[in-house]
Design a protein around this motif. Structure first.
Motif, PDB file in Angstrom:
ATOM      1  N   GLU A  80       0.939  -1.011  -0.009  1.00 17.30           N
ATOM      2  CA  GLU A  80       0.344   0.212  -0.234  1.00 17.30           C
ATOM      3  C   GLU A  80       0.823   1.035   0.260  1.00 17.30           C
ATOM      4  OE1 GLU A  80      -4.411   0.280   2.414  1.00 17.30           O
ATOM      5  OE2 GLU A  80      -2.581   0.221   3.235  1.00 17.30           O
ATOM      6  N   LEU A  81       0.705   1.939  -1.254  1.00 22.17           N
ATOM      7  CA  LEU A  81       1.941   3.176  -1.483  1.00 22.17           C
ATOM      8  C   LEU A  81       1.053   4.198   0.630  1.00 22.17           C
ATOM      9  CD1 LEU A  81       3.413   5.121  -2.427  1.00 22.17           C
ATOM     10  CD2 LEU A  81       1.606   5.203  -3.837  1.00 22.17           C
ATOM     11  N   ARG A  82       2.187   4.432   0.737  1.00 17.65           N
ATOM     12  CA  ARG A  82       1.677   5.451   1.889  1.00 17.65           C
ATOM     13  C   ARG A  82       2.914   6.733   1.464  1.00 17.65           C
ATOM     14  NH1 ARG A  82      -1.100   4.123   6.435  1.00 17.65           N
ATOM     15  NH2 ARG A  82      -2.034   1.745   6.207  1.00 17.65           N
ATOM     16  N   THR A  83       2.410   7.915   2.363  1.00 20.32           N
ATOM     17  CA  THR A  83       3.116   9.136   2.733  1.00 20.32           C
ATOM     18  C   THR A  83       3.961   9.937   4.304  1.00 20.32           C
ATOM     19  OG1 THR A  83       1.967  10.885   2.348  1.00 20.32           O
ATOM     20  CG2 THR A  83       1.936  10.132   0.454  1.00 20.32           C
ATOM     21  N   PHE A  84       4.720  10.178   4.099  1.00 21.12           N
ATOM     22  CA  PHE A  84       5.221  10.090   5.082  1.00 21.12           C
ATOM     23  C   PHE A  84       5.735  12.363   4.571  1.00 21.12           C
ATOM     24  CE2 PHE A  84       9.491  10.785   8.344  1.00 21.12           C
ATOM     25  CZ  PHE A  84       8.725  11.662   9.174  1.00 21.12           C
ATOM     26  N   GLU A  85       5.425  12.761   5.658  1.00 21.97           N
ATOM     27  CA  GLU A  85       4.918  14.788   5.104  1.00 21.97           C
ATOM     28  C   GLU A  85       6.343  15.361   6.537  1.00 21.97           C
ATOM     29  OE1 GLU A  85       3.982  15.530   2.846  1.00 21.97           O
ATOM     30  OE2 GLU A  85       2.857  13.423   2.613  1.00 21.97           O
ATOM     31  N   SER A  86       7.229  16.186   6.619  1.00 19.04           N
ATOM     32  CA  SER A  86       7.933  15.953   7.713  1.00 19.04           C
ATOM     33  C   SER A  86       7.986  17.458   7.502  1.00 19.04           C
ATOM     34  CB  SER A  86       8.956  15.049   7.727  1.00 19.04           C
ATOM     35  OG  SER A  86       9.819  14.691   6.835  1.00 19.04           O
ATOM     36  N   LEU A  87       8.579  18.866   8.711  1.00 18.46           N
ATOM     37  CA  LEU A  87       9.584  19.384   8.858  1.00 18.46           C
ATOM     38  C   LEU A  87      10.911  20.014   9.792  1.00 18.46           C
ATOM     39  CD1 LEU A  87       6.205  22.897   8.722  1.00 18.46           C
ATOM     40  CD2 LEU A  87       8.117  22.061   6.971  1.00 18.46           C
ATOM     41  N   GLY A  88      11.806  20.050   8.551  1.00 18.42           N
ATOM     42  CA  GLY A  88      13.211  20.242   9.654  1.00 18.42           C
ATOM     43  C   GLY A  88      13.854  21.170   9.672  1.00 18.42           C
ATOM     44  N   ASP A  89      14.296  21.015  11.294  1.00 22.04           N
ATOM     45  CA  ASP A  89      15.442  23.342  11.070  1.00 22.04           C
ATOM     46  C   ASP A  89      16.665  22.214  10.625  1.00 22.04           C
ATOM     47  OD1 ASP A  89      16.616  21.608  13.043  1.00 22.04           O
ATOM     48  OD2 ASP A  89      14.493  22.791  14.473  1.00 22.04           O
ATOM     49  N   GLY A  90      17.872  21.155  10.370  1.00 19.43           N
ATOM     50  CA  GLY A  90      19.086  20.704  10.410  1.00 19.43           C
ATOM     51  C   GLY A  90      19.424  20.201  11.112  1.00 19.43           C
ATOM     52  N   THR A  91      18.372  19.818  12.461  1.00 12.97           N
ATOM     53  CA  THR A  91      18.838  18.882  13.659  1.00 12.97           C
ATOM     54  C   THR A  91      18.014  18.598  14.389  1.00 12.97           C
ATOM     55  OG1 THR A  91      20.240  21.100  14.418  1.00 12.97           O
ATOM     56  CG2 THR A  91      19.868  19.514  15.633  1.00 12.97           C
ATOM     57  N   THR A  92      16.232  18.475  14.105  1.00 14.16           N
ATOM     58  CA  THR A  92      15.102  17.733  14.484  1.00 14.16           C
ATOM     59  C   THR A  92      14.080  17.672  13.276  1.00 14.16           C
ATOM     60  OG1 THR A  92      15.001  19.264  16.711  1.00 14.16           O
ATOM     61  CG2 THR A  92      13.648  18.127  15.846  1.00 14.16           C
ATOM     62  N   LEU A  93      14.168  16.973  13.292  1.00 13.03           N
ATOM     63  CA  LEU A  93      12.772  16.584  12.178  1.00 13.03           C
ATOM     64  C   LEU A  93      11.947  16.034  12.805  1.00 13.03           C
ATOM     65  CD1 LEU A  93      12.592  16.271   9.301  1.00 13.03           C
ATOM     66  CD2 LEU A  93      12.850  13.980   9.644  1.00 13.03           C
ATOM     67  N   ALA A  94      10.994  17.287  12.613  1.00 12.75           N
ATOM     68  CA  ALA A  94       9.018  17.048  12.565  1.00 12.75           C
ATOM     69  C   ALA A  94       8.927  16.007  12.229  1.00 12.75           C
ATOM     70  CB  ALA A  94       8.896  17.681  13.489  1.00 12.75           C
ATOM     71  N   SER A  95       7.367  15.251  11.984  1.00  8.59           N
ATOM     72  CA  SER A  95       6.438  14.874  11.520  1.00  8.59           C
ATOM     73  C   SER A  95       5.305  15.243  11.085  1.00  8.59           C
ATOM     74  CB  SER A  95       6.075  13.404  12.120  1.00  8.59           C
ATOM     75  OG  SER A  95       4.844  12.879  11.125  1.00  8.59           O
ATOM     76  N   LEU A  96       4.542  15.568   9.904  1.00  5.45           N
ATOM     77  CA  LEU A  96       3.696  16.214   9.782  1.00  5.45           C
ATOM     78  C   LEU A  96       2.014  15.250  10.116  1.00  5.45           C
ATOM     79  CD1 LEU A  96       4.087  18.931   7.305  1.00  5.45           C
ATOM     80  CD2 LEU A  96       3.664  18.987  10.327  1.00  5.45           C
ATOM     81  N   GLY A  97       2.441  14.384  10.024  1.00  2.00           N
ATOM     82  CA  GLY A  97       1.447  12.776   9.514  1.00  2.00           C
ATOM     83  C   GLY A  97       1.417  12.476   8.189  1.00  2.00           C
ATOM     84  N   GLY A  98       0.727  11.561   7.664  1.00  4.17           N
ATOM     85  CA  GLY A  98       1.094  10.796   5.960  1.00  4.17           C
ATOM     86  C   GLY A  98      -0.528  10.960   5.696  1.00  4.17           C
TER      87      GLY A  98
END
Length: 389
Positions: free
Chosen positions: A184-202
Motif C-alpha cells: 500500500e502506497l503511503r506518504t510521510f510529511e515532515s519539516l526540519g530545521d537541520g537538527t530536528t525533524l518533525a512529523s506532520l503526518g502522512g
C-alpha cells in the motif's frame, strides 16, 4: 526584508501558499523564474536562469535577502547551492541532488544498510540489461516527477517497448529500472530545521489501474512505529533534514521500503489541504525555517483529531474539457468540503495515465473516517465533468 522563491511554472503552492504567507510575516517576496510570461500579471516575478545557482546568486545578492527557497523538484539543488553561497539557511545541496536522482538515492540507502532495491540505470541510447529475476519491474525517468513516464512492466519485451515509447517523447532522458515494491502506497510529511525533524503526518494513497501509477485518492493515515523510526533513518541516510519533505513508501514484511523522496511539500494542492487539516500556517512555517528558526518555535500540533480524504477527478480520455464545476466550498454536517479545478474549461489535453490527467481535486475534512467518506461521496455525486474527444 526580502525573500526569494525559485520556481518554473506558476503553482498554487506559490500563488496561494508562499506569497500570502510571506506577506503575513511582513516580508517582501520575489519569485525568480525562467518563464515569467506564464505567470499572472500581478505576480512579483523576475526573470532568472533558475537552474543555474550562480544566476540565482547574481539576481539576489544586491538586495541582501533574508531567505531563499524553492518548492520545485527541479530546482532544489541549485537553490540550495545559491543559499549556501549567500550564507542563508538552506538544504544540503548533496541531499537535494540525491533525492532528485533516484538511482543515487537507492545507492545511498543501500550503503547505509537500510534497504536494497535492485536498480539498473539506462542511459540515453543504451539498451536495458535486466535479468529475468528482476520482473515485475518499474521503469521511469531517473529524475522524473508526477508519475510521468513511469510504467509497471512484466518482462523484458514489455520493458524494451516502454523504453522505446519514452525515448520517442524524450530521447535524452536517463531511465531507471527497479524491482516493483508491492504494498500500500503511503506518504510521510515532515519539516526540519537541520537538527530536528518533525512529523506532520502522512497519507494512504489509492492508485489507478496499472501499468501507470496515477494517484487517484489519499486518506489521512500518519505513520506509526516502527515505520516512523525507519523513515527517519532513511532520510538521515540521504542527508534530508531541512525544510519540507514529502516521502513515499510502502511497508513490506514489517519494514519500510522507499519509493521516492521529494524534497519539498506534497503537491497537487495537497499542501493547502494539509494546512487546513492541521490548522497551521504551513507555508509560513516553511518560510520561518528558511529564516533560521527552529522547529520547536513553530508550535506544531502533537496530534490531529480530524480525518481527511482527497479524491482527484481524472480524465479517462484525450479531449477538450467543455463543462466543469468551478471552485466550491461547502459544509455537510461537521464535514468541510471543497472542490478546486485543475484544468480550465476549454483546455485540450492528451490522456497520459499520470497526474497530468487531473481535472479537479475534491477534499473533505471532518471528525471521523465514516462521516468524511459519506460526505465526499455525496459531494462528488452532484458534480459533473464533460470531455469531448
Amino acid at each position: 526584508m526580502r525573500i526569494y522563491l525559485t520556481a518554473l511554472n506558476p503553482t498554487d503552492a506559490v500563488l496561494e501558499g508562499f506569497l500570502p504567507a510571506a506577506e503575513s510575516l511582513g516580508l517582501s517576496a520575489t519569485v525568480l523564474t525562467d518563464r515569467p510570461t506564464e505567470w499572472p500579471a500581478d505576480a512579483p516575478v523576475t526573470r532568472c536562469a533558475v537552474r543555474d545557482a550562480a544566476a540565482v546568486v547574481a539576481a539576489t545578492v544586491s538586495n541582501r535577502p533574508v531567505a531563499l527557497l524553492s518548492n520545485s523538484d527541479h530546482l532544489q539543488e541549485a537553490t540550495a547551492i545559491a543559499a549556501r553561497k549567500l550564507g542563508l539557511p538552506g538544504k544540503d545541496p548533496d541531499a537535494a541532488r540525491l533525492c532528485k536522482d533516484k538511482a543515487a538515492a537507492r545507492r545511498a540507502i543501500a550503503t547505509a544498510g537500510l534497504d536494497l532495491v535492485r536498480t539498473v540505470t539506462v542511459d540515453p541510447g543504451t539498451t536495458p540489461e535486466v535479468s529475468a529475476g528482476m520482473f515485475p519491474a518499474v521503469v521511469k525517468p531517473r529524475e522524473g516527477v508526477a508519475s510521468e513516464d513511469a510504467y509497471l512492466v512484466a518482462d523484458l519485451p514489455e520493458l524494451l517497448a516502454r523504453v522505446a515509447e519514452i525515448r520517442g517523447r524524450r530521447p535524452d532522458v536517463a531511465l531507471v529500472v527497479e524491482e516493483y515494491l508491492a504494498g500500500e502506497l503511503r506518504t510521510f510529511e515532515s519539516l526540519g530545521d537541520g537538527t530536528t525533524l518533525a512529523s506532520l503526518g502522512g497519507w494512504c494513497t489509492g492508485l489507478g489501474p496499472p501499468p501507470t501509477f496515477t494517484e487517484e485518492s489519499l486518506a489521512w493515515s500518519p505513520p506509526a512505529e516502527p515505520a516512523s523510526t525507519q523513515l527517519r533513518a532513511c532520510l538521515d541516510a540521504l542527508g534530508v533534514g531541512f525544510g519540507a519533505c514529502h516521502t513515499e513508501y510502502v511497508i513490506s514484511d514489517g519494514r519500510v521500503r522507499l519509493i521516492e523522496v521529494n524534497y519539498r511539500l506534497i503537491g497537487d494542492r495537497m499542501d493547502l489541504i494539509l494546512a487546513e487539516l492541521l490548522g497551521v500556517p504551513l507555508f509560513e512555517h516553511v518560510i520561518r525555517l528558511h529564516l533560521g528558526e527552529p522547529v520547536s518555535a513553530l508550535g506544531l500540533p502533537a496530534t490531529v483529531d480530524s480525518h481527511a480524504q482527497v479524491e482527484y477527478v481524472c480524465a479517462d480520455t484525450s479531449g477538450r474539457l467543455t463543462a466543469a464545476p468551478g471552485p466550491l466550498d461547502t459544509v455537510h454536517g461537521e464535514v468541510r468540503l471543497g472542490c478546486r479545478p485543475l484544468r480550465a474549461v476549454g483546455h485540450f489535453a492528451e490522456h497520459t495515465g499520470t497526474n497530468r490527467d487531473y481535472l479537479a481535486v475534491l477534499h473533505a475534512i471532518g471528525p471521523d473516517q465514516d462521516s468524511v467518506r459519506q460526505a465526499l461521496a455525496a459531494f462528488r455525486g452532484d458534480l459533473q465533468w464533460t470531455i469531448v474527444e
